[in-house]
Design an enzyme around this catalytic site. Structure first.
Site, mmCIF file in Angstrom:
data_model
loop_
_atom_site.group_PDB
_atom_site.id
_atom_site.type_symbol
_atom_site.label_atom_id
_atom_site.label_comp_id
_atom_site.label_asym_id
_atom_site.label_seq_id
_atom_site.Cartn_x
_atom_site.Cartn_y
_atom_site.Cartn_z
ATOM 1 N N ASN A 122 -59.848 24.160 60.352
ATOM 2 C CA ASN A 122 -58.093 24.178 60.801
ATOM 3 C C ASN A 122 -57.704 22.989 60.761
ATOM 4 O O ASN A 122 -57.363 21.791 60.151
ATOM 5 C CB ASN A 122 -58.481 24.067 62.585
ATOM 6 C CG ASN A 122 -57.229 24.750 62.956
ATOM 7 O OD1 ASN A 122 -56.283 23.495 62.989
ATOM 8 N ND2 ASN A 122 -56.673 26.245 62.813
ATOM 9 N N CYS A 155 -58.266 31.416 60.457
ATOM 10 C CA CYS A 155 -57.318 31.914 62.252
ATOM 11 C C CYS A 155 -56.287 32.590 61.566
ATOM 12 O O CYS A 155 -55.685 32.567 63.100
ATOM 13 C CB CYS A 155 -57.528 30.119 63.006
ATOM 14 S SG CYS A 155 -56.618 28.779 61.772
#
Length: 178
Positions: A122, A155
Site C-alpha cells: 500500500n 486496497c
C-alpha cells in the site's frame, strides 16, 4: 544463471508465477522460497510446477543431512530476487533479522550475490518514513531496488506501491548479467 526468488505475502505474489515462467524461458534455474504469508496468496504447487524445483518454506526441513539448505541455496545463487517484497521482509533484512527461510538465505547470500528487491505494498506503507529509511539503508549497503509503480492498488488506493511490471523485473535481472 541460478536465481533464488523470494515470494512474500503481498497480494502481488500471484505475479511470481509469471516472473518464474519468463525467467525459465530465458534459460535460468529458479529456486523459490515462499514465505508463510506468501503461501496464503499463491500455492507452493503452482511455483514448483513452473520452476521445476522444490519450493522452500521451512528452514528447519532439511532435505539432505549433508547440507544446510539455506546456506547451500545462498552459495548456489548467482542472484537473489525478492518479488514481491513486503515492508516486513525489507525491515527484517535492514535490521539483520534472520528468522525464516528467506531472511536466512538473504543474510547468507548478501556478500556473494547481488540482491534485488521489488517492493509491493500500500502507498501509505511504502511512503512510511520507517520503510523508506530501511530502503535507503539497504541501498547504501549495495542492495538493488526495483521501484514500485503508481497504480490502482488492491486496497482501492491510487498511488505508488504496486509491484513493477513483470517485464521490467525480468529486464533488470537479465541486464544484471551483462
Amino acid at each position: 544463471m541460478n536465481i533464488v526468488l523470494g515470494v512474500t505475502g503481498s497480494i502481488a505474489a500471484y505475479k511470481a508465477a509469471d516472473i518464474i515462467s519468463r525467467l525459465k524461458k530465458l534459460g535460468h534455474n529458479i529456486d523459490v522460497i515462499l514465505t508463510e504469508s506468501g503461501s496464503k496468496i499463491i500455492t507452493p504447487l503452482t511455483l514448483q510446477t513452473l520452476s521445476k524445483n522444490k519450493v522452500y518454506m521451512d528452514m528447519f526441513e532439511e532435505i539432505t543431512p549433508q547440507e544446510v539448505k539455506h546456506i547451500s541455496l545462498a552459495e548456489k545463487a548467482d542472484l537473489v530476487l525478492i518479488a514481491p517484497a513486503t515492508a516486513n521482509i525489507i525491515g527484517k533484512i535492514a535490521h539483520g533479522i534472520a528468522d525464516d527461510f528467506l531472511s536466512t538465505v538473504v543474510m547468507a547470500a548478501a556478500n556473494q550475490a547481488p540482491i534485488y528487491i521489488a517492493p509491493a505494498m500500500n502507498t501509505n506503507m511504502y511512503e512510511n518514513p520507517i520503510v523508506q529509511e530501511n530502503i535507503e539503508k539497504l541501498k547504501s549497503l549495495g542492495y538493488q531496488f526495483i521501484e514500485p509503480k503508481e497504480s490502482m492498488l488492491a486496497c482501492g488506493t491510487l498511488g505508488k506501491g504496486a509491484l513493477a511490471d513483470v517485464d521490467v523485473i525480468v529486464d533488470i535481472v537479465e541486464g544484471s548479467m551483462k
